[in-house]
Scaffold this motif. Structure first.
Motif, PDB file in Angstrom:
ATOM      1  N   THR A  76       0.819  -1.208   0.000  1.00  0.00           N
ATOM      2  CA  THR A  76       0.000   0.000   0.000  1.00  0.00           C
ATOM      3  C   THR A  76       0.857   1.264   0.000  1.00  0.00           C
ATOM      4  O   THR A  76       0.455   2.292  -0.560  1.00  0.00           O
ATOM      5  CB  THR A  76      -0.927   0.021   1.239  1.00  0.00           C
ATOM      6  OG1 THR A  76      -1.735  -1.148   1.234  1.00  0.00           O
ATOM      7  CG2 THR A  76      -1.819   1.247   1.255  1.00  0.00           C
ATOM      8  N   ALA A  98      -7.080   9.031  -0.917  1.00  0.00           N
ATOM      9  CA  ALA A  98      -8.102   8.453  -0.036  1.00  0.00           C
ATOM     10  C   ALA A  98      -7.995   6.929   0.005  1.00  0.00           C
ATOM     11  O   ALA A  98      -8.113   6.319   1.081  1.00  0.00           O
ATOM     12  CB  ALA A  98      -9.496   8.863  -0.517  1.00  0.00           C
ATOM     13  N   THR A  99      -7.756   6.326  -1.157  1.00  0.00           N
ATOM     14  CA  THR A  99      -7.631   4.868  -1.230  1.00  0.00           C
ATOM     15  C   THR A  99      -6.419   4.382  -0.447  1.00  0.00           C
ATOM     16  O   THR A  99      -6.493   3.395   0.293  1.00  0.00           O
ATOM     17  CB  THR A  99      -7.521   4.412  -2.700  1.00  0.00           C
ATOM     18  OG1 THR A  99      -8.669   4.870  -3.419  1.00  0.00           O
ATOM     19  CG2 THR A  99      -7.432   2.899  -2.795  1.00  0.00           C
ATOM     20  N   TYR A 102      -7.098   4.695   3.243  1.00  0.00           N
ATOM     21  CA  TYR A 102      -8.082   3.710   3.675  1.00  0.00           C
ATOM     22  C   TYR A 102      -7.437   2.342   3.916  1.00  0.00           C
ATOM     23  O   TYR A 102      -7.621   1.735   4.973  1.00  0.00           O
ATOM     24  CB  TYR A 102      -9.192   3.583   2.629  1.00  0.00           C
ATOM     25  CG  TYR A 102     -10.120   2.414   2.875  1.00  0.00           C
ATOM     26  CD1 TYR A 102     -11.063   2.463   3.891  1.00  0.00           C
ATOM     27  CD2 TYR A 102     -10.030   1.255   2.106  1.00  0.00           C
ATOM     28  CE1 TYR A 102     -11.906   1.394   4.138  1.00  0.00           C
ATOM     29  CE2 TYR A 102     -10.869   0.181   2.343  1.00  0.00           C
ATOM     30  CZ  TYR A 102     -11.805   0.251   3.364  1.00  0.00           C
ATOM     31  OH  TYR A 102     -12.618  -0.827   3.612  1.00  0.00           O
ATOM     32  N   ALA A 106      -6.840   0.369   7.452  1.00  0.00           N
ATOM     33  CA  ALA A 106      -7.527  -0.917   7.604  1.00  0.00           C
ATOM     34  C   ALA A 106      -6.544  -2.035   7.903  1.00  0.00           C
ATOM     35  O   ALA A 106      -6.744  -2.850   8.817  1.00  0.00           O
ATOM     36  CB  ALA A 106      -8.330  -1.229   6.352  1.00  0.00           C
ATOM     37  N   PHE A 153     -11.705  -2.987   8.553  1.00  0.00           N
ATOM     38  CA  PHE A 153     -12.059  -2.340   7.289  1.00  0.00           C
ATOM     39  C   PHE A 153     -13.286  -1.440   7.445  1.00  0.00           C
ATOM     40  O   PHE A 153     -13.382  -0.401   6.775  1.00  0.00           O
ATOM     41  CB  PHE A 153     -12.271  -3.386   6.197  1.00  0.00           C
ATOM     42  CG  PHE A 153     -10.991  -3.791   5.520  1.00  0.00           C
ATOM     43  CD1 PHE A 153     -10.676  -3.306   4.267  1.00  0.00           C
ATOM     44  CD2 PHE A 153     -10.084  -4.628   6.144  1.00  0.00           C
ATOM     45  CE1 PHE A 153      -9.487  -3.651   3.630  1.00  0.00           C
ATOM     46  CE2 PHE A 153      -8.888  -4.992   5.531  1.00  0.00           C
ATOM     47  CZ  PHE A 153      -8.585  -4.496   4.277  1.00  0.00           C
ATOM     48  N   SER A 156     -12.034   1.749   9.127  1.00  0.00           N
ATOM     49  CA  SER A 156     -11.279   2.600   8.207  1.00  0.00           C
ATOM     50  C   SER A 156     -12.194   3.425   7.311  1.00  0.00           C
ATOM     51  O   SER A 156     -11.839   4.546   6.916  1.00  0.00           O
ATOM     52  CB  SER A 156     -10.353   1.726   7.350  1.00  0.00           C
ATOM     53  OG  SER A 156      -9.505   2.512   6.557  1.00  0.00           O
ATOM     54  N   VAL A 157     -13.370   2.883   6.988  1.00  0.00           N
ATOM     55  CA  VAL A 157     -14.335   3.631   6.175  1.00  0.00           C
ATOM     56  C   VAL A 157     -14.695   4.944   6.860  1.00  0.00           C
ATOM     57  O   VAL A 157     -14.742   6.016   6.235  1.00  0.00           O
ATOM     58  CB  VAL A 157     -15.611   2.794   5.933  1.00  0.00           C
ATOM     59  CG1 VAL A 157     -16.711   3.665   5.330  1.00  0.00           C
ATOM     60  CG2 VAL A 157     -15.320   1.627   5.009  1.00  0.00           C
ATOM     61  N   HIS A 159     -13.013   6.776   9.081  1.00  0.00           N
ATOM     62  CA  HIS A 159     -11.928   7.757   9.058  1.00  0.00           C
ATOM     63  C   HIS A 159     -11.708   8.325   7.658  1.00  0.00           C
ATOM     64  O   HIS A 159     -11.459   9.523   7.499  1.00  0.00           O
ATOM     65  CB  HIS A 159     -10.635   7.119   9.571  1.00  0.00           C
ATOM     66  CG  HIS A 159     -10.647   6.856  11.039  1.00  0.00           C
ATOM     67  ND1 HIS A 159     -10.723   7.872  11.974  1.00  0.00           N
ATOM     68  CD2 HIS A 159     -10.588   5.707  11.738  1.00  0.00           C
ATOM     69  CE1 HIS A 159     -10.718   7.350  13.187  1.00  0.00           C
ATOM     70  NE2 HIS A 159     -10.646   6.037  13.061  1.00  0.00           N
ATOM     71  N   ALA A 160     -11.782   7.470   6.648  1.00  0.00           N
ATOM     72  CA  ALA A 160     -11.565   7.935   5.278  1.00  0.00           C
ATOM     73  C   ALA A 160     -12.641   8.941   4.870  1.00  0.00           C
ATOM     74  O   ALA A 160     -12.339   9.985   4.274  1.00  0.00           O
ATOM     75  CB  ALA A 160     -11.557   6.753   4.320  1.00  0.00           C
ATOM     76  N   VAL A 161     -13.894   8.657   5.213  1.00  0.00           N
ATOM     77  CA  VAL A 161     -14.996   9.563   4.861  1.00  0.00           C
ATOM     78  C   VAL A 161     -14.847  10.896   5.570  1.00  0.00           C
ATOM     79  O   VAL A 161     -14.933  11.972   4.949  1.00  0.00           O
ATOM     80  CB  VAL A 161     -16.353   8.914   5.211  1.00  0.00           C
ATOM     81  CG1 VAL A 161     -17.477   9.938   5.086  1.00  0.00           C
ATOM     82  CG2 VAL A 161     -16.630   7.729   4.296  1.00  0.00           C
ATOM     83  N   THR A 163     -12.153  12.262   6.931  1.00  0.00           N
ATOM     84  CA  THR A 163     -10.927  12.977   6.562  1.00  0.00           C
ATOM     85  C   THR A 163     -11.068  13.662   5.215  1.00  0.00           C
ATOM     86  O   THR A 163     -10.665  14.824   5.034  1.00  0.00           O
ATOM     87  CB  THR A 163      -9.729  12.011   6.523  1.00  0.00           C
ATOM     88  OG1 THR A 163      -9.538  11.446   7.817  1.00  0.00           O
ATOM     89  CG2 THR A 163      -8.455  12.740   6.103  1.00  0.00           C
TER      90      THR A 163
END
Length: 314
Positions: A76, A98-99, A102, A106, A153, A156-157, A159-161, A163
């Motif tokens: 990653t 973002a990917t 994420y 995760a 996982f 992590s969704v 936090h990603a959203v 952020t």
């Protein structure tokens, strides 16, 4: 108006390892070798466990999970570092950033939980050896592993959203090698208090709880080992846990240093410290984990030797 017009960030520019051409080549070779060693060591571990019938046990099932996580975790981050090191174009798209964040979050959380699960497995093996097969059966192993992946996982969704809904108007230059929350927070023109609280809460629920469960398991393990009267028995019992204990110490030490420092102690030197710590847990730890588990594990060494001998005979 200038700030408003800059909120629609569509790309980020990542910090390179060095601006000096000779150092960039050196860093590229160093990181390339470490990444290659990570892939080779962890793949070898997974293959050996898969092919050897003696290693079809819960401990090696979780160890294979850890090896797979380390491959994905390093993949990653490191390929992008390598590309940025040899290229002058250090841009990463908004979606790419973002990917990357994420999957980094995760996989990092999954590793925390798997390490805690492995500690529980060692606790049962040392403290309740006669009940081990009945307690740690295939169903429980699959449940704990799948639960660790699912929880991480889903976490992590969130936090990603949160952020990437922030407005970024200060700059699009990320003072880091990859997209990570603390450097991104410092680029936002909005108050990131809520995001930071979310980091501490999820860190407490996943990383800290995993660490405490691991610590509790080892308190019982060490207590049980000390009650073994035979020195040879104590040594054998401790040898089954020492590799995991080293891996846990290395991983949790760097993670806690990175994420559990208050905002008030930020300084320019902190960015340098963060980059060094990041290299430790994203590049070095995945590389040394298979070495740690192989060097101190007779079953793994014998299985590798057997596979090498079989290949040589062919």
């Amino acid at each position: 108006m200038e700030n408003v017009n800059q909120t629609m960030v569509r790309t980020f520019i990542l910090q390179g390892l060095s601006n000096a051409p000779e150092l960039r080549l050196l860093y590229f070779l160093l990181f390339f070798l470490m990444y290659t060693a990570t892939l080779f060591g962890n793949l070898l571990l997974i293959i050996v466990v898969r092919l050897n019938s003696r290693l079809q046990t819960p401990m090696y099932f979780f160890l294979s999970n850890l090896a797979f996580i380390d491959i994905c975790f390093s993949t990653t981050i490191v390929p992008k570092i390598l590309a940025n090191t040899i290229s002058h174009d250090q841009v990463i798209s908004f979606l790419g950033c973002a990917t990357q964040m994420y999957f980094h979050l995760a996989l990092g959380a999954t590793e925390c939980l798997i390490l805690a699960v492995m500690a529980y497995d060692r606790y049962i093996a040392v403290c309740k050896p006669l009940q081990y097969n009945a307690i740690v059966d295939k169903k429980l192993c699959l449940s704990m592993a799948s639960g660790s992946w699912t929880v991480s996982f889903l976490n992590s969704v969130i936090h990603a959203v949160f952020t990437f809904q922030l407005p970024y108007c200060k700059s699009n230059h990320v003072n880091h090698f990859f997209c990570e929350m603390p450097p991104l927070f410092r680029l936002s023109c909005a108050d990131t208090w809520f995001n930071e609280i979310a980091v501490y809460i999820s860190g407490g629920l996943i990383a800290l709880c995993s660490f405490l469960l691991t610590l509790l398991s080892y308190v019982h393990i060490i207590s049980a080992i000390l009650n073994i009267h035979c020195s040879k028995g104590r040594q054998k019992a401790f040898s089954t846990c020492s590799s995991h204990l080293v891996a846990v110490s290395l991983y949790y030490g760097t993670i806690m240093f990175m994420y559990f420092r208050p905002r008030s102690i930020y300084s320019p030197n902190r960015d340098k410290q963060d980059r060094v710590v990041t290299i430790l847990y994203t590049v070095v730890t995945p590389m040394v984990n298979p070495i740690i588990y192989s060097v101190r594990n007779k079953d793994i060494k014998e299985a590798i030797r057997k596979e090498v001998n079989n290949e040589a005979q062919l």
